[in-house]
Design a protein around this motif. Structure first.
Motif, PDB file in Angstrom:
ATOM      1  N   TYR A  29      -8.593 -13.321 -21.591  1.00  0.00           N
ATOM      2  CA  TYR A  29      -8.097 -13.044 -22.938  1.00  0.00           C
ATOM      3  C   TYR A  29      -7.932 -11.536 -23.153  1.00  0.00           C
ATOM      4  O   TYR A  29      -6.895 -11.078 -23.647  1.00  0.00           O
ATOM      5  N   ILE A  30      -8.935 -10.771 -22.767  1.00  0.00           N
ATOM      6  CA  ILE A  30      -8.878  -9.317 -22.960  1.00  0.00           C
ATOM      7  C   ILE A  30      -7.736  -8.710 -22.155  1.00  0.00           C
ATOM      8  O   ILE A  30      -7.019  -7.831 -22.640  1.00  0.00           O
ATOM      9  N   LEU A  31      -7.550  -9.173 -20.915  1.00  0.00           N
ATOM     10  CA  LEU A  31      -6.476  -8.636 -20.085  1.00  0.00           C
ATOM     11  C   LEU A  31      -5.090  -8.923 -20.659  1.00  0.00           C
ATOM     12  O   LEU A  31      -4.153  -8.160 -20.425  1.00  0.00           O
ATOM     13  N   LEU A  32      -4.970 -10.007 -21.404  1.00  0.00           N
ATOM     14  CA  LEU A  32      -3.674 -10.388 -21.958  1.00  0.00           C
ATOM     15  C   LEU A  32      -3.399  -9.805 -23.341  1.00  0.00           C
ATOM     16  O   LEU A  32      -2.271  -9.875 -23.822  1.00  0.00           O
ATOM     17  N   ARG A  33      -4.385  -9.259 -23.994  1.00  0.00           N
ATOM     18  CA  ARG A  33      -4.250  -8.769 -25.365  1.00  0.00           C
ATOM     19  C   ARG A  33      -4.033  -7.259 -25.403  1.00  0.00           C
ATOM     20  O   ARG A  33      -4.297  -6.564 -24.423  1.00  0.00           O
ATOM     21  N   PRO A  34      -3.614  -6.729 -26.560  1.00  0.00           N
ATOM     22  CA  PRO A  34      -3.435  -5.271 -26.697  1.00  0.00           C
ATOM     23  C   PRO A  34      -4.737  -4.519 -26.439  1.00  0.00           C
ATOM     24  O   PRO A  34      -5.823  -4.997 -26.760  1.00  0.00           O
ATOM     25  N   LYS A  35      -4.586  -3.329 -25.881  1.00  0.00           N
ATOM     26  CA  LYS A  35      -5.749  -2.520 -25.515  1.00  0.00           C
ATOM     27  C   LYS A  35      -6.002  -1.434 -26.563  1.00  0.00           C
ATOM     28  O   LYS A  35      -5.116  -1.026 -27.294  1.00  0.00           O
ATOM     29  N   GLY A  36      -7.240  -0.968 -26.593  1.00  0.00           N
ATOM     30  CA  GLY A  36      -7.605   0.154 -27.446  1.00  0.00           C
ATOM     31  C   GLY A  36      -7.931  -0.196 -28.882  1.00  0.00           C
ATOM     32  O   GLY A  36      -8.332   0.674 -29.649  1.00  0.00           O
ATOM     33  N   THR A  37      -7.794  -1.441 -29.261  1.00  0.00           N
ATOM     34  CA  THR A  37      -8.078  -1.851 -30.640  1.00  0.00           C
ATOM     35  C   THR A  37      -9.587  -2.028 -30.822  1.00  0.00           C
ATOM     36  O   THR A  37     -10.324  -2.150 -29.831  1.00  0.00           O
TER      37      THR A  37
END
Length: 163
Positions: A29-37
């Motif tokens: 899930y983390i790899l597929l979602r926007p980063k830095g949020t």
């Protein structure tokens, strides 16, 4: 699929599986979602804690006794602990490129690759997944395959690296 082999397994194995299962799902899930949020940072902390629990618990699992109760898989656990530390340190000092490389390595090496070896005949997870209703094993394989394909496709389009 049956949980009986897992429920009859040593406590260390149960802790290990209890930590690595959500780490596998959360990591995808983390790899597929926007980063830095803020959500990414929160889920990343949870994921990193799960990875540390997974690695530490593995030192108490001695099914493959090749060298005084340890096996080459324990080298991966050491690498996971060092990688976790270095990924956090890289993110804190702003080296996001290194952070991404370490975390991707932890996920694909520590969860995906190592996880595939747990399904070898004779291992506990093989008995869990491939005993009983065979359609559940096929469904699990399809879900895992779909997640991996989605990660690879997003990475190739640059979204995984760019965010």
């Amino acid at each position: 699929m049956t949980l009986e082999p897992l429920l009859g397994a040593p406590l260390a194995v149960q802790i290990h599986v209890t930590a690595v299962t959500p780490a596998a799902l959360l990591g995808a899930y983390i790899l597929l979602r926007p980063k830095g949020t803020p959500l990414h940072r929160l889920l990343g902390r949870i994921w990193m804690a799960l990875m540390v629990v997974t690695a530490v618990s593995s030192f108490f699992i001695h099914e493959l006794d090749l060298f005084y109760g340890f096996s080459p898989i324990h080298l991966l656990s050491i690498a996971t602990l060092f990688g976790s530390w270095n990924a956090i340190a890289a993110a804190r000092r702003g080296d996001i490129r290194l952070h991404k490389r370490i975390v991707a390595g932890l996920y694909f090496g520590g969860i995906v690759l190592a996880g595939l070896f747990t399904f070898v005949p004779g291992r506990i997870m093989h008995a869990v997944v491939f005993t009983g209703a065979e359609w559940t094993a096929a469904l699990a394989a399809a879900a895992i395959g779909s997640i991996l394909v989605a990660i690879v496709l997003r990475r190739r389009r640059g979204r995984l690296v760019a965010r």
